[in-house]
Design an enzyme around this catalytic site. Structure first.
Site, mmCIF file in Angstrom:
data_model
loop_
_atom_site.group_PDB
_atom_site.id
_atom_site.type_symbol
_atom_site.label_atom_id
_atom_site.label_comp_id
_atom_site.label_asym_id
_atom_site.label_seq_id
_atom_site.Cartn_x
_atom_site.Cartn_y
_atom_site.Cartn_z
ATOM 1 N N TYR A 100 -10.121 15.225 4.058
ATOM 2 C CA TYR A 100 -10.766 14.761 2.830
ATOM 3 C C TYR A 100 -12.234 15.170 2.912
ATOM 4 O O TYR A 100 -12.839 15.101 3.997
ATOM 5 C CB TYR A 100 -10.702 13.240 2.707
ATOM 6 C CG TYR A 100 -9.399 12.695 2.184
ATOM 7 C CD1 TYR A 100 -8.818 13.186 1.010
ATOM 8 C CD2 TYR A 100 -8.756 11.652 2.839
ATOM 9 C CE1 TYR A 100 -7.633 12.660 0.518
ATOM 10 C CE2 TYR A 100 -7.567 11.114 2.350
ATOM 11 C CZ TYR A 100 -7.016 11.622 1.188
ATOM 12 O OH TYR A 100 -5.858 11.103 0.692
ATOM 13 N N GLN A 146 -5.138 16.881 8.115
ATOM 14 C CA GLN A 146 -5.475 16.825 6.683
ATOM 15 C C GLN A 146 -6.928 16.409 6.506
ATOM 16 O O GLN A 146 -7.391 15.440 7.109
ATOM 17 C CB GLN A 146 -4.552 15.819 5.974
ATOM 18 C CG GLN A 146 -4.881 15.587 4.514
ATOM 19 C CD GLN A 146 -5.789 14.384 4.304
ATOM 20 O OE1 GLN A 146 -5.718 13.414 5.065
ATOM 21 N NE2 GLN A 146 -6.652 14.448 3.292
ATOM 22 N N SER A 205 -3.582 12.362 8.874
ATOM 23 C CA SER A 205 -4.530 12.120 7.779
ATOM 24 C C SER A 205 -5.942 11.900 8.319
ATOM 25 O O SER A 205 -6.130 11.316 9.390
ATOM 26 C CB SER A 205 -4.089 10.861 7.016
ATOM 27 O OG SER A 205 -5.130 10.379 6.206
ATOM 28 N N ARG A 231 0.193 8.607 -6.792
ATOM 29 C CA ARG A 231 -0.836 7.619 -6.470
ATOM 30 C C ARG A 231 -2.171 7.945 -7.097
ATOM 31 O O ARG A 231 -3.130 7.209 -6.953
ATOM 32 C CB ARG A 231 -1.013 7.538 -4.949
ATOM 33 C CG ARG A 231 0.212 7.019 -4.247
ATOM 34 C CD ARG A 231 0.193 7.321 -2.766
ATOM 35 N NE ARG A 231 -0.664 6.483 -1.976
ATOM 36 C CZ ARG A 231 -0.380 5.242 -1.585
ATOM 37 N NH1 ARG A 231 0.771 4.706 -1.950
ATOM 38 N NH2 ARG A 231 -1.208 4.543 -0.849
ATOM 39 N N HIS A 256 0.197 13.539 -5.065
ATOM 40 C CA HIS A 256 -0.184 12.481 -4.137
ATOM 41 C C HIS A 256 0.837 11.329 -4.167
ATOM 42 O O HIS A 256 0.499 10.157 -4.031
ATOM 43 C CB HIS A 256 -1.581 11.950 -4.466
ATOM 44 C CG HIS A 256 -2.415 11.639 -3.258
ATOM 45 N ND1 HIS A 256 -3.391 12.482 -2.780
ATOM 46 C CD2 HIS A 256 -2.418 10.574 -2.406
ATOM 47 C CE1 HIS A 256 -3.961 11.941 -1.718
ATOM 48 N NE2 HIS A 256 -3.370 10.778 -1.463
ATOM 49 N N LYS A 287 -3.768 21.135 -0.841
ATOM 50 C CA LYS A 287 -2.812 20.093 -1.256
ATOM 51 C C LYS A 287 -3.246 19.440 -2.556
ATOM 52 O O LYS A 287 -4.410 19.079 -2.711
ATOM 53 C CB LYS A 287 -2.727 19.027 -0.151
ATOM 54 C CG LYS A 287 -1.792 17.865 -0.440
ATOM 55 C CD LYS A 287 -1.568 17.035 0.816
ATOM 56 C CE LYS A 287 -0.561 15.934 0.582
ATOM 57 N NZ LYS A 287 -1.162 14.749 -0.012
ATOM 58 N N TYR A 342 0.838 -1.202 0.000
ATOM 59 C CA TYR A 342 0.000 0.000 0.000
ATOM 60 C C TYR A 342 0.877 1.258 0.000
ATOM 61 O O TYR A 342 0.599 2.232 -0.703
ATOM 62 C CB TYR A 342 -0.906 -0.027 1.235
ATOM 63 C CG TYR A 342 -1.602 1.279 1.552
ATOM 64 C CD1 TYR A 342 -2.588 1.796 0.715
ATOM 65 C CD2 TYR A 342 -1.276 1.999 2.705
ATOM 66 C CE1 TYR A 342 -3.219 3.005 1.022
ATOM 67 C CE2 TYR A 342 -1.905 3.196 3.015
ATOM 68 C CZ TYR A 342 -2.873 3.693 2.163
ATOM 69 O OH TYR A 342 -3.493 4.888 2.465
ATOM 70 N N THR A 401 -7.010 18.337 1.105
ATOM 71 C CA THR A 401 -6.517 17.594 -0.063
ATOM 72 C C THR A 401 -7.546 17.644 -1.181
ATOM 73 O O THR A 401 -8.703 17.273 -0.991
ATOM 74 C CB THR A 401 -6.187 16.143 0.334
ATOM 75 O OG1 THR A 401 -5.168 16.184 1.325
ATOM 76 C CG2 THR A 401 -5.708 15.327 -0.854
ATOM 77 N N ARG A 438 -4.485 1.355 -7.660
ATOM 78 C CA ARG A 438 -3.189 0.735 -7.381
ATOM 79 C C ARG A 438 -3.393 -0.775 -7.454
ATOM 80 O O ARG A 438 -4.114 -1.356 -6.640
ATOM 81 C CB ARG A 438 -2.680 1.168 -6.005
ATOM 82 C CG ARG A 438 -2.382 2.680 -5.933
ATOM 83 C CD ARG A 438 -1.796 3.066 -4.603
ATOM 84 N NE ARG A 438 -2.697 2.794 -3.516
ATOM 85 C CZ ARG A 438 -3.585 3.682 -3.019
ATOM 86 N NH1 ARG A 438 -3.665 4.901 -3.518
ATOM 87 N NH2 ARG A 438 -4.364 3.348 -2.012
#
Ligand SMILES: Cc1cc2nc3c(=O)[nH]c(=O)nc-3n(C[C@H](O)[C@H](O)[C@H](O)COP(=O)(O)O)c2cc1C
Length: 380
Positions: free
Chosen positions: A130, A128, A107, A279, A276, A252, A25, A156, A165
């Site tokens: 989201y 951070q 995060s 990613r 990122h 960000k 990851y 972000t 991924r």
């Protein structure tokens, strides 16, 4: 006993000590991983002008980031699931950052909650954010970060939809990991990880589970993200988030000069040039390639920070020379945490500091503010 002299040593230790799904990851980019590779390769290709016979006595890396005094212009980037890289990982990393004197960013997708981390450190950290579809929840997250005295909100903007991924899908990445035979067999080979995980009760997303009605199964991260992250996020949302937060706001994921202009217009305090860590949109330029144009576009109207591919103190110096006022590290501290917990994160910061000191000495800079494009060999 392994002597750890560089971040690559920490990566190798992380690979050995952490279950495969969590190591993969961290050490993955989206799709072909071309942007992930470019972040590192483009930085490494930047050459310094070696200068000699400059009095290098009294060099200092001390400076400020977002107005806060720091031991060096480096912050720990938000990295999700670090409490799965090591039991209580976010608390350990926040403590290491505080002791060293650099900012730690927690995060949204952390295992330890905002309140857990706030109770474990004495100085403010960064949070951070989201943006989820449930705006009440987003508002409450902001309020929780405020109540925890976070000194900056890092919003972000580049992950409202997930870049694929491959390894995460193949490994069935989940938190906590599903107890399949293959996972149990793999975990059995990682005794340090198991020991640290058994010492903690924190094994779910601490900022989310128990704070949102109707959120039950978050075990498949990719499915959950697809359902909860809000694809409608726009510059209008930046305005209300700024308003609700009321403190220092950092945007960000800026990779384009036009977006940098919009970031300035939003009234935010800083932006982070970031893809990122390779990613999300595979095929964007590296951050080192994107940074100079954004610095030029923004001028001194806003603080420009950068991340992506930083694996040494030399890389930090390169980002600063390209115009960033501060640099965030992601995988470097995640590997260090996986390798050796709090001591590992402290070690990675010392490695970066030492290498920066040498880089500054041999390029003739004694203070961070002396670092500029003049320090670099011109490419054309
Ligand atoms: C494993 C992993 C998880 C991440 N999780 C988050 C996250 O939760 N929020 C966020 O804004 N960025 C996240 N990022 C991106 C980092 O903040 C940062 O932009 C990136 O890691 C920088 O590149 P580097 O890893 O090469 O230093 C994550 C990166 C990695 C490697």
């Amino acid at each position: 006993m392994t002597v750890v002299t560089c971040i690559e040593d920490l990566r190798v230790l992380a690979q050995r000590r952490v279950p495969r799904m969590f190591y993969d990851y961290a050490d993955s980019g989206s799709w072909s991983e071309s942007t992930y590779r470019a972040n590192g390769a483009d930085l490494e290709a930047i050459k310094f002008r070696q200068r000699v016979a400059v009095d290098m006595d009294g060099r200092t890396l001390r400076t400020t980031m977002l107005g806060e005094p720091v031991a060096m212009p480096v912050a720990l980037a938000p990295v999700g699931l670090t409490g799965m890289q090591r039991g209580d990982g976010e608390i350990l990393a926040a403590r290491a950052a505080e002791k060293f004197g650099v900012p730690f960013t927690l995060s949204t997708m952390s295992i330890c909650s905002i309140e857990d981390v706030a109770a474990s450190v004495t100085k403010p950290f960064w949070f951070q954010l989201y943006v989820m579809r449930d705006r009440d929840f987003v508002g409450r997250l902001i309020d929780r970060a405020k109540a925890a005295r976070c000194s900056a909100l890092v919003l972000t903007l580049d992950l409202q939809i997930l870049g694929q991924r491959h390894k995460d899908l193949k490994n069935g990445l989940s938190t906590p990991p599903k107890l399949t035979l293959a996972n149990i067999a793999n975990m059995a080979t990682k005794p340090r990880w198991c020991w640290a995980m058994l010492q903690t009760r924190r094994r779910e997303f601490g900022n989310i589970v128990g704070h949102v009605a109707g959120i039950d199964d978050m075990s498949s991260l990719s499915e959950w993200t697809a359902r909860q992250f809000d694809p409608k996020l726009s510059w209008d949302d930046v305005a209300w988030i700024k308003d609700r937060w009321g403190g220092k706001l950092v945007l960000k994921g800026i990779m384009d000069a036009e977006d940098a202009h919009r970031a300035v217009a939003s009234g935010a305090d800083a932006l982070i040039v970031s893809n990122h860590g390779g990613r999300q949109l595979d095929g964007t330029p590296s951050t080192a390639a994107a940074l100079p144009a954004i610095v030029d576009a923004v001028g001194d109207r806003m603080t420009v920070l950068a991340d992506g591919g930083v694996r040494s103190g030399l890389d930090v110096a390169r980002m600063l020379a390209l115009g960033a006022k501060g640099v965030l590290i992601g995988r470097a501290w995640a590997y260090a945490l996986s390798a050796s917990g709090e001591a590992g994160v402290a070690h990675v910061l010392r490695l970066i500091e030492e290498e920066m000191r040498v880089a500054m000495a041999l390029t003739g800079c004694t203070r961070v503010r002396d670092i500029s494009r003049e320090m670099l060999v011109r490419s054309s």
